[in-house]
Write a protein that holds these residues in place. Sequence first.
Motif, short mmCIF file in Angstrom:
data_model
loop_
_atom_site.label_atom_id
_atom_site.label_comp_id
_atom_site.label_asym_id
_atom_site.label_seq_id
_atom_site.Cartn_x
_atom_site.Cartn_y
_atom_site.Cartn_z
N GLU A 10 -54.94 -60.10 17.84
CA GLU A 10 -54.59 -59.54 19.07
C GLU A 10 -55.94 -59.91 20.17
O GLU A 10 -57.07 -59.83 19.81
N MET A 11 -55.47 -60.41 21.17
CA MET A 11 -56.38 -60.88 22.30
C MET A 11 -57.42 -62.00 21.92
O MET A 11 -58.61 -61.85 22.26
N GLY A 12 -57.03 -62.79 20.80
CA GLY A 12 -57.88 -63.68 20.57
C GLY A 12 -58.86 -63.24 19.26
O GLY A 12 -59.68 -63.77 18.91
N LEU A 13 -58.47 -62.19 18.85
CA LEU A 13 -59.18 -61.46 17.83
C LEU A 13 -58.35 -61.62 16.43
O LEU A 13 -57.03 -61.30 16.54
N LEU A 45 -63.37 -63.72 15.66
CA LEU A 45 -63.32 -64.01 17.14
C LEU A 45 -63.48 -65.56 17.47
O LEU A 45 -63.33 -66.35 16.46
N PRO A 46 -63.03 -65.74 18.67
CA PRO A 46 -62.89 -67.16 18.95
C PRO A 46 -63.88 -68.01 18.53
O PRO A 46 -63.82 -69.39 18.20
N ASP A 47 -65.03 -67.67 18.54
CA ASP A 47 -66.33 -68.50 18.41
C ASP A 47 -66.96 -67.93 16.96
O ASP A 47 -68.02 -68.38 16.73
N GLY A 48 -66.52 -67.49 16.03
CA GLY A 48 -66.87 -67.09 14.73
C GLY A 48 -66.24 -65.79 14.17
O GLY A 48 -65.26 -65.34 14.64
#
Length: 80
Positions: A10-13, A45-48
């Motif tokens: 959801e929403m990049g998560l 997360l988008p970055d990890g």
Amino acid sequence: MSESGDDSREMGLELGDLKADLEDADYPMDADELMERFGDHEIGLPDGEESFEEVMVTGGDETFKSADEVEQAILNRVSA
């Protein structure tokens, strides 16, 4: 192209098993109880990745009435 239908993202998560576990839990539940039960779940997360506990640690003494409220709190905290 549309999303693959992965309900745990959801929403990049990426919530993974956490989403189902939150939906199966009994509410209301306070932040301390949530962290005790689900703190070791990883959130992509988008970055990890971060653990649920790392994301929710600033929650204080909130009480959540549903899985949707918890998911919204996660979204708010990681986008802050």
